[in-house]
Design a protein around this motif. Sequence first.
Motif, PDB file in Angstrom:
ATOM      1  N   MET A 123       0.852  -1.183   0.000  1.00  0.00           N
ATOM      2  CA  MET A 123       0.000   0.000   0.000  1.00  0.00           C
ATOM      3  C   MET A 123       0.891   1.237   0.000  1.00  0.00           C
ATOM      4  N   LYS A 124       0.470   2.215  -0.772  1.00  0.00           N
ATOM      5  CA  LYS A 124       1.191   3.490  -0.761  1.00  0.00           C
ATOM      6  C   LYS A 124       0.618   4.351   0.373  1.00  0.00           C
ATOM      7  N   VAL A 125       1.498   4.887   1.192  1.00  0.00           N
ATOM      8  CA  VAL A 125       1.052   5.751   2.295  1.00  0.00           C
ATOM      9  C   VAL A 125       1.690   7.130   2.112  1.00  0.00           C
ATOM     10  N   GLU A 149       6.310   9.961   1.652  1.00  0.00           N
ATOM     11  CA  GLU A 149       5.509   8.775   1.319  1.00  0.00           C
ATOM     12  C   GLU A 149       6.350   7.520   1.398  1.00  0.00           C
ATOM     13  N   GLU A 150       5.691   6.407   1.521  1.00  0.00           N
ATOM     14  CA  GLU A 150       6.392   5.130   1.618  1.00  0.00           C
ATOM     15  C   GLU A 150       5.449   4.014   1.167  1.00  0.00           C
ATOM     16  N   ARG A 151       6.037   2.842   0.908  1.00  0.00           N
ATOM     17  CA  ARG A 151       5.213   1.671   0.601  1.00  0.00           C
ATOM     18  C   ARG A 151       5.247   0.750   1.807  1.00  0.00           C
ATOM     19  N   LEU A 165      -5.802  12.305  14.177  1.00  0.00           N
ATOM     20  CA  LEU A 165      -5.407  12.148  12.773  1.00  0.00           C
ATOM     21  C   LEU A 165      -6.636  11.947  11.890  1.00  0.00           C
ATOM     22  N   LEU A 166      -6.501  12.353  10.638  1.00  0.00           N
ATOM     23  CA  LEU A 166      -7.562  12.137   9.652  1.00  0.00           C
ATOM     24  C   LEU A 166      -6.975  11.282   8.531  1.00  0.00           C
ATOM     25  N   TYR A 167      -7.848  10.588   7.791  1.00  0.00           N
ATOM     26  CA  TYR A 167      -7.371   9.652   6.775  1.00  0.00           C
ATOM     27  C   TYR A 167      -8.194   9.764   5.493  1.00  0.00           C
ATOM     28  N   ALA A 168      -7.525   9.462   4.390  1.00  0.00           N
ATOM     29  CA  ALA A 168      -8.245   9.296   3.129  1.00  0.00           C
ATOM     30  C   ALA A 168      -7.725   8.026   2.471  1.00  0.00           C
ATOM     31  N   VAL A 169      -8.639   7.194   2.025  1.00  0.00           N
ATOM     32  CA  VAL A 169      -8.274   6.003   1.259  1.00  0.00           C
ATOM     33  C   VAL A 169      -8.693   6.271  -0.179  1.00  0.00           C
ATOM     34  N   ASP A 209      -3.280  -3.779  -0.165  1.00  0.00           N
ATOM     35  CA  ASP A 209      -2.026  -3.264  -0.732  1.00  0.00           C
ATOM     36  C   ASP A 209      -2.249  -2.441  -2.007  1.00  0.00           C
ATOM     37  N   ASP A 210      -3.406  -2.566  -2.615  1.00  0.00           N
ATOM     38  CA  ASP A 210      -3.691  -1.804  -3.835  1.00  0.00           C
ATOM     39  C   ASP A 210      -4.137  -0.372  -3.552  1.00  0.00           C
ATOM     40  N   ASP A 211      -4.384  -0.070  -2.297  1.00  0.00           N
ATOM     41  CA  ASP A 211      -4.920   1.251  -1.946  1.00  0.00           C
ATOM     42  C   ASP A 211      -3.818   2.292  -1.747  1.00  0.00           C
ATOM     43  N   THR A 212      -4.234   3.559  -1.831  1.00  0.00           N
ATOM     44  CA  THR A 212      -3.375   4.671  -1.431  1.00  0.00           C
ATOM     45  C   THR A 212      -3.990   5.301  -0.191  1.00  0.00           C
ATOM     46  N   LEU A 213      -3.223   5.293   0.868  1.00  0.00           N
ATOM     47  CA  LEU A 213      -3.697   5.872   2.130  1.00  0.00           C
ATOM     48  C   LEU A 213      -2.999   7.213   2.351  1.00  0.00           C
ATOM     49  N   ALA A 214      -3.781   8.235   2.627  1.00  0.00           N
ATOM     50  CA  ALA A 214      -3.213   9.529   2.994  1.00  0.00           C
ATOM     51  C   ALA A 214      -3.502   9.760   4.467  1.00  0.00           C
ATOM     52  N   VAL A 215      -2.474  10.167   5.207  1.00  0.00           N
ATOM     53  CA  VAL A 215      -2.633  10.409   6.638  1.00  0.00           C
ATOM     54  C   VAL A 215      -2.418  11.895   6.895  1.00  0.00           C
ATOM     55  N   PHE A 216      -3.394  12.512   7.570  1.00  0.00           N
ATOM     56  CA  PHE A 216      -3.389  13.958   7.738  1.00  0.00           C
ATOM     57  C   PHE A 216      -3.411  14.383   9.203  1.00  0.00           C
TER      58      PHE A 216
END
Lengths: 138, 78
Positions: free
Chosen positions: B1-3, B17-19, B48-52, B65-72
Amino acid sequence: MHTRIQVSDFSVDEEIKLCADGRTDIGGIAVFCGTVRDNARGKQVVKMELAHYGGMAEKQLARLRGEAIRRFGILNMTIVHRVGELKPGDQIVCMVCAGAHRKEAFDACAFAMEELKKTVPIWKKEFSADGESWADTL
Amino acid sequence: MKVIYFAHLRELIGVGEERVDLGGRTTLGAFVNGHLAPRLKGVDTGRLLYAVNEELAKTDCPITDDDTLAVFPPFSGG
């Protein structure tokens, strides 16, 4: 474009014109313009940097506009938010709500500003003589 | 997953960012507790807030693992 994120400054007059779009069924236009204050938490702010999540922030602004139009029955709405480096006194955000009557225009504008702060991924970093800090630190 | 990490959080984590290999389907909450919280000592992860995939998400959101997670950190626009 009725929702935009941009580095460059905006003209409130131009945004009002864009929102009114030549219509004659509008009876009231409410405008909110947010600007950079020169102080925060007891410190003198000399500049500010605004960061955003490109792509998602634009999508959230467009969604917010749609929600405000639906919820308050306003006729049109424009939201512009700046990012990048800003100085005290600079314009940050412009929200223009056009309705048949003033009440829905005011209400939509207040609602959308509150929602913007909760749902649009934008962050402010403030710079003072003492250093730099994020507006909402963890 | 990309974070992807943003703003203050980017500075605290030290990368933009990281995998991360989730090794299967899990929930956002499990990822936060297992992977993020140990790297953010002293931070109230409840703020914290999140976006998938660019959609705001709560901790019960399933992730792969196919998702992109953004952590805010909390937003401060306007």
